[in-house]
Design a protein around this motif. Sequence first.
Motif, PDB file in Angstrom:
ATOM      1  N   MET A 138     -70.442  -9.144 -14.892  1.00 44.33           N
ATOM      2  CA  MET A 138     -69.297  -8.834 -15.835  1.00 44.33           C
ATOM      3  C   MET A 138     -68.191 -10.088 -15.871  1.00 44.33           C
ATOM      4  SD  MET A 138     -67.990  -4.846 -15.665  1.00 44.33           S
ATOM      5  CE  MET A 138     -66.910  -5.088 -16.911  1.00 44.33           C
ATOM      6  N   LEU A 139     -68.204 -10.833 -17.039  1.00 41.24           N
ATOM      7  CA  LEU A 139     -67.468 -11.839 -17.553  1.00 41.24           C
ATOM      8  C   LEU A 139     -66.435 -11.521 -18.234  1.00 41.24           C
ATOM      9  CD1 LEU A 139     -67.190 -14.935 -17.116  1.00 41.24           C
ATOM     10  CD2 LEU A 139     -68.789 -15.283 -19.149  1.00 41.24           C
ATOM     11  N   ASN A 140     -65.313 -11.058 -17.649  1.00 43.30           N
ATOM     12  CA  ASN A 140     -64.292 -10.536 -18.409  1.00 43.30           C
ATOM     13  C   ASN A 140     -63.169 -11.478 -19.041  1.00 43.30           C
ATOM     14  OD1 ASN A 140     -64.966  -7.810 -17.448  1.00 43.30           O
ATOM     15  ND2 ASN A 140     -64.107  -8.256 -15.588  1.00 43.30           N
ATOM     16  N   GLY A 141     -62.289 -10.926 -19.948  1.00 44.40           N
ATOM     17  CA  GLY A 141     -61.417 -12.043 -20.354  1.00 44.40           C
ATOM     18  C   GLY A 141     -60.053 -12.369 -19.563  1.00 44.40           C
ATOM     19  N   SER A 142     -59.226 -12.753 -20.208  1.00 43.98           N
ATOM     20  CA  SER A 142     -57.866 -13.227 -19.468  1.00 43.98           C
ATOM     21  C   SER A 142     -57.163 -12.053 -18.841  1.00 43.98           C
ATOM     22  CB  SER A 142     -57.180 -14.237 -20.214  1.00 43.98           C
ATOM     23  OG  SER A 142     -55.875 -14.203 -19.667  1.00 43.98           O
TER      24      SER A 142
ATOM     25  N   LEU B 227     -73.542  -3.507 -10.490  1.00 43.72           N
ATOM     26  CA  LEU B 227     -72.684  -4.395 -10.778  1.00 43.72           C
ATOM     27  C   LEU B 227     -72.664  -5.419  -9.831  1.00 43.72           C
ATOM     28  CD1 LEU B 227     -70.688  -5.722 -12.710  1.00 43.72           C
ATOM     29  CD2 LEU B 227     -68.702  -4.474 -11.809  1.00 43.72           C
ATOM     30  N   LEU B 228     -73.288  -6.860  -9.992  1.00 48.09           N
ATOM     31  CA  LEU B 228     -73.494  -7.683  -9.122  1.00 48.09           C
ATOM     32  C   LEU B 228     -72.175  -8.646  -8.679  1.00 48.09           C
ATOM     33  CD1 LEU B 228     -76.937  -9.287 -10.280  1.00 48.09           C
ATOM     34  CD2 LEU B 228     -76.534  -7.632  -8.135  1.00 48.09           C
ATOM     35  N   ALA B 229     -71.471  -8.978  -9.687  1.00 49.36           N
ATOM     36  CA  ALA B 229     -70.240  -9.619  -9.369  1.00 49.36           C
ATOM     37  C   ALA B 229     -69.371  -9.516 -10.918  1.00 49.36           C
ATOM     38  CB  ALA B 229     -70.506 -11.010  -9.143  1.00 49.36           C
ATOM     39  N   GLU B 230     -68.250  -9.699 -10.906  1.00 50.32           N
ATOM     40  CA  GLU B 230     -67.355  -9.692 -12.008  1.00 50.32           C
ATOM     41  C   GLU B 230     -66.197 -10.832 -11.829  1.00 50.32           C
ATOM     42  OE1 GLU B 230     -64.785  -6.439 -13.430  1.00 50.32           O
ATOM     43  OE2 GLU B 230     -65.444  -5.351 -11.671  1.00 50.32           O
ATOM     44  N   TYR B 231     -65.775 -11.317 -12.936  1.00 49.50           N
ATOM     45  CA  TYR B 231     -64.826 -12.232 -12.843  1.00 49.50           C
ATOM     46  C   TYR B 231     -63.948 -12.154 -14.314  1.00 49.50           C
ATOM     47  CZ  TYR B 231     -63.127 -17.509 -13.284  1.00 49.50           C
ATOM     48  OH  TYR B 231     -62.407 -18.511 -13.493  1.00 49.50           O
ATOM     49  N   ASP B 232     -62.471 -12.375 -13.807  1.00 49.97           N
ATOM     50  CA  ASP B 232     -61.337 -12.239 -14.946  1.00 49.97           C
ATOM     51  C   ASP B 232     -61.249 -13.893 -15.423  1.00 49.97           C
ATOM     52  OD1 ASP B 232     -61.523  -9.436 -14.883  1.00 49.97           O
ATOM     53  OD2 ASP B 232     -59.828  -9.277 -13.592  1.00 49.97           O
ATOM     54  N   THR B 233     -61.433 -14.190 -16.748  1.00 49.95           N
ATOM     55  CA  THR B 233     -61.344 -15.551 -16.800  1.00 49.95           C
ATOM     56  C   THR B 233     -60.166 -15.932 -17.342  1.00 49.95           C
ATOM     57  OG1 THR B 233     -63.685 -15.457 -17.731  1.00 49.95           O
ATOM     58  CG2 THR B 233     -62.493 -17.431 -18.395  1.00 49.95           C
ATOM     59  N   PRO B 234     -59.311 -16.932 -16.656  1.00 46.91           N
ATOM     60  CA  PRO B 234     -57.815 -17.271 -16.841  1.00 46.91           C
ATOM     61  C   PRO B 234     -57.994 -17.820 -18.264  1.00 46.91           C
ATOM     62  CG  PRO B 234     -58.638 -17.990 -14.684  1.00 46.91           C
ATOM     63  CD  PRO B 234     -60.022 -17.289 -15.170  1.00 46.91           C
ATOM     64  N   GLY B 235     -56.939 -17.458 -18.929  1.00 45.91           N
ATOM     65  CA  GLY B 235     -57.009 -18.052 -20.219  1.00 45.91           C
ATOM     66  C   GLY B 235     -58.153 -18.023 -21.218  1.00 45.91           C
TER      67      GLY B 235
ATOM     68  N   ALA C 135     -65.419 -19.995 -17.304  1.00 46.80           N
ATOM     69  CA  ALA C 135     -66.380 -18.916 -17.256  1.00 46.80           C
ATOM     70  C   ALA C 135     -67.701 -19.698 -17.016  1.00 46.80           C
ATOM     71  CB  ALA C 135     -66.335 -18.339 -18.738  1.00 46.80           C
ATOM     72  N   GLN C 136     -68.139 -20.519 -17.798  1.00 46.90           N
ATOM     73  CA  GLN C 136     -69.351 -21.279 -17.530  1.00 46.90           C
ATOM     74  C   GLN C 136     -69.637 -21.812 -15.732  1.00 46.90           C
ATOM     75  OE1 GLN C 136     -70.425 -24.179 -20.360  1.00 46.90           O
ATOM     76  NE2 GLN C 136     -72.235 -25.013 -19.265  1.00 46.90           N
ATOM     77  N   ASP C 137     -68.467 -22.329 -15.431  1.00 45.17           N
ATOM     78  CA  ASP C 137     -68.582 -22.583 -14.077  1.00 45.17           C
ATOM     79  C   ASP C 137     -69.021 -21.458 -12.953  1.00 45.17           C
ATOM     80  OD1 ASP C 137     -68.184 -25.342 -14.610  1.00 45.17           O
ATOM     81  OD2 ASP C 137     -65.941 -25.162 -13.838  1.00 45.17           O
ATOM     82  N   TRP C 138     -68.295 -20.171 -13.432  1.00 44.02           N
ATOM     83  CA  TRP C 138     -68.457 -19.185 -12.661  1.00 44.02           C
ATOM     84  C   TRP C 138     -69.749 -18.685 -12.909  1.00 44.02           C
ATOM     85  CZ3 TRP C 138     -69.553 -13.963 -13.672  1.00 44.02           C
ATOM     86  CH2 TRP C 138     -69.489 -13.222 -12.786  1.00 44.02           C
ATOM     87  N   VAL C 139     -70.332 -18.526 -13.987  1.00 44.57           N
ATOM     88  CA  VAL C 139     -71.666 -18.076 -14.009  1.00 44.57           C
ATOM     89  C   VAL C 139     -72.667 -18.879 -13.471  1.00 44.57           C
ATOM     90  CG1 VAL C 139     -73.481 -17.430 -15.761  1.00 44.57           C
ATOM     91  CG2 VAL C 139     -71.062 -16.840 -16.606  1.00 44.57           C
ATOM     92  N   THR C 140     -72.664 -20.396 -13.355  1.00 45.82           N
ATOM     93  CA  THR C 140     -73.420 -21.119 -12.807  1.00 45.82           C
ATOM     94  C   THR C 140     -73.624 -20.833 -11.360  1.00 45.82           C
ATOM     95  OG1 THR C 140     -73.074 -22.762 -14.457  1.00 45.82           O
ATOM     96  CG2 THR C 140     -73.840 -23.464 -12.194  1.00 45.82           C
TER      97      THR C 140
ATOM     98  N   ASP D 197     -67.332 -13.550 -27.774  1.00 44.33           N
ATOM     99  CA  ASP D 197     -68.371 -14.404 -28.241  1.00 44.33           C
ATOM    100  C   ASP D 197     -68.188 -15.803 -27.514  1.00 44.33           C
ATOM    101  OD1 ASP D 197     -69.694 -12.484 -29.141  1.00 44.33           O
ATOM    102  OD2 ASP D 197     -68.784 -13.030 -31.321  1.00 44.33           O
ATOM    103  N   VAL D 198     -67.012 -16.374 -27.166  1.00 39.74           N
ATOM    104  CA  VAL D 198     -66.606 -17.620 -26.632  1.00 39.74           C
ATOM    105  C   VAL D 198     -67.170 -17.582 -25.126  1.00 39.74           C
ATOM    106  CG1 VAL D 198     -64.968 -19.287 -25.762  1.00 39.74           C
ATOM    107  CG2 VAL D 198     -64.889 -18.137 -28.044  1.00 39.74           C
ATOM    108  N   LEU D 199     -66.916 -16.622 -24.523  1.00 39.39           N
ATOM    109  CA  LEU D 199     -67.542 -16.503 -22.938  1.00 39.39           C
ATOM    110  C   LEU D 199     -69.100 -16.141 -22.976  1.00 39.39           C
ATOM    111  CD1 LEU D 199     -64.707 -14.477 -21.289  1.00 39.39           C
ATOM    112  CD2 LEU D 199     -64.648 -16.597 -21.762  1.00 39.39           C
ATOM    113  N   ALA D 200     -69.341 -15.589 -24.168  1.00 46.23           N
ATOM    114  CA  ALA D 200     -70.970 -15.186 -24.198  1.00 46.23           C
ATOM    115  C   ALA D 200     -71.716 -16.799 -24.424  1.00 46.23           C
ATOM    116  CB  ALA D 200     -71.102 -14.293 -25.394  1.00 46.23           C
TER     117      ALA D 200
END
Length: 368
Positions: A175-179, A203-211, A217-222, A240-243
Motif C-alpha cells: 500500500m503506497l498511501n498519499g501524504s 498486506l506486506l507493507a504500507e507507506y504514507d508518502t510525505p507530500g 514513493a519510488q525509493d520506498w517501492v524499490t 496516479d502519480v504514485l502509481a
Amino acid sequence: MKLARPVIAAASALLYVAVLAGCSNAVSPGTAPSVDPADAKIGLLLPDSVTARYENADKPYFQAELTRLCPGCKLLYANADGDASKQQQQAESMLAQGVSVLVLDPFDSQAAASIAAEAETNGIPVISYDRLTDSEHLDYYISFDNEKVGRLQAQALVDKLAADDSGRGDHGILMLNGSPTDNNAVLFKKGAHSVIDKSGYRLLAEYDTPGWDPAKAQDWVTGQITQFGDRIDGIYAANDVLAGAAIASLKAADVSPLRPVIGQDAELAGVQRILAGDQYMTVYKAIQPEAEKAAQLAVALTRSERPKGESTVRVAGADIPSFLLAVTPVRADNVEDTVVKDKFYGPDTVSKICSGDYKTACAQHGIR
C-alpha cells in the motif's frame, strides 16, 4: 453550521491596519469597506504542482466559470508548491489585497486551519475545495466521496488478484498511501483498508508518502522489491502519480510480468499506462464540474447568497454544507466511455491520449 455573514473585502488584520495606520496590529471584523459583487476579487489557493490536474484542469475550469458568471470579477491565484508555510503567506497576501472569498485547497489540512480562522476573523467566506480543511471556519466543502474512491481502488485490486489466482500464501499487497497531512489521503487509505483488511489478502507493507513526493514513493517501492521480491502480487497507490512511481520501480527491477498497480485521478499519464497495460486501473473524478461548482459558490457568496448544500460533512465539531461528486472506476475497457466521452483533457483529448508511443495502444482499444 456557520451563520451567514455579509461578504466583504477585508485585508488581513495585521497587514490591513499596518498599511493604513502603521501602528495597530488588530482590526475589528467588518470594518473594511464592502465591494461591488460585480468586480469582486476571488482567491483560489491550490496545494501543489506535483499533481498535474491542478494547473491543467482545476485552475482553468475555475477561471472560465468565474469569467462566465462574473466578467468583472478578478481571480487571485496561487499554488503552494507543496509548502504549507508558503500557502499561509499566499492566503495572507490575498486577504491584504481585499479578496472577497477564498477557495482553499489545502496542502496541509491541519495547518490550513489557521488560514480559515484568519479569513473568518476578517469576515471572508471560505470554500474548502477538493481537500477538506480541518477547521470549523468553513462555509462550504466541495469534493468527491473520497472513502468511496479508496474502496473502488482496493476492490479493483482485490478482484484482479482473485481473477489471476494470485496473492495467496505469503504473497500479498503493498500500500503506497498519499501524504499524511492531506485529509483526502487519509480518507482514501481508510476506504482502501475497509476492503483489503477483510479480503483475505496479506498486506506486506504500507507507506504514507510525505507530500505525495513520487521520488520518495519510488525509493520506498524499490526497497520493498528488494525485501519481498516475487511475493509482491499487487500495489495499491493512492493516486496516479504514485502509481507511476511504483511502476517505474517495478520496471527498474525487471519485475516480469508487471504486477497490477491501482491509482486514481485519471491523469493523462495514468490513462496512457492503462491502455498500454502497465497500470491496471484509475478512478475518474470529473474535475470540471467540481471546479465550476466552486466558482458558482464563490460568486454566490460575493452576492450574499448562500445555496443549500446537498449534504453536510462534520469537521472540528461543525456541520459544513457540502457537495460530494460521483466517481467512476476506469480500466482499459471503459476509457472511451469516461475520459474520452467527457473530453476530460480538452477538445483534443483523443490526440493527447493517443500521442507518440500510445497510438498503437489506442488502436487496440478502438480509440481513434
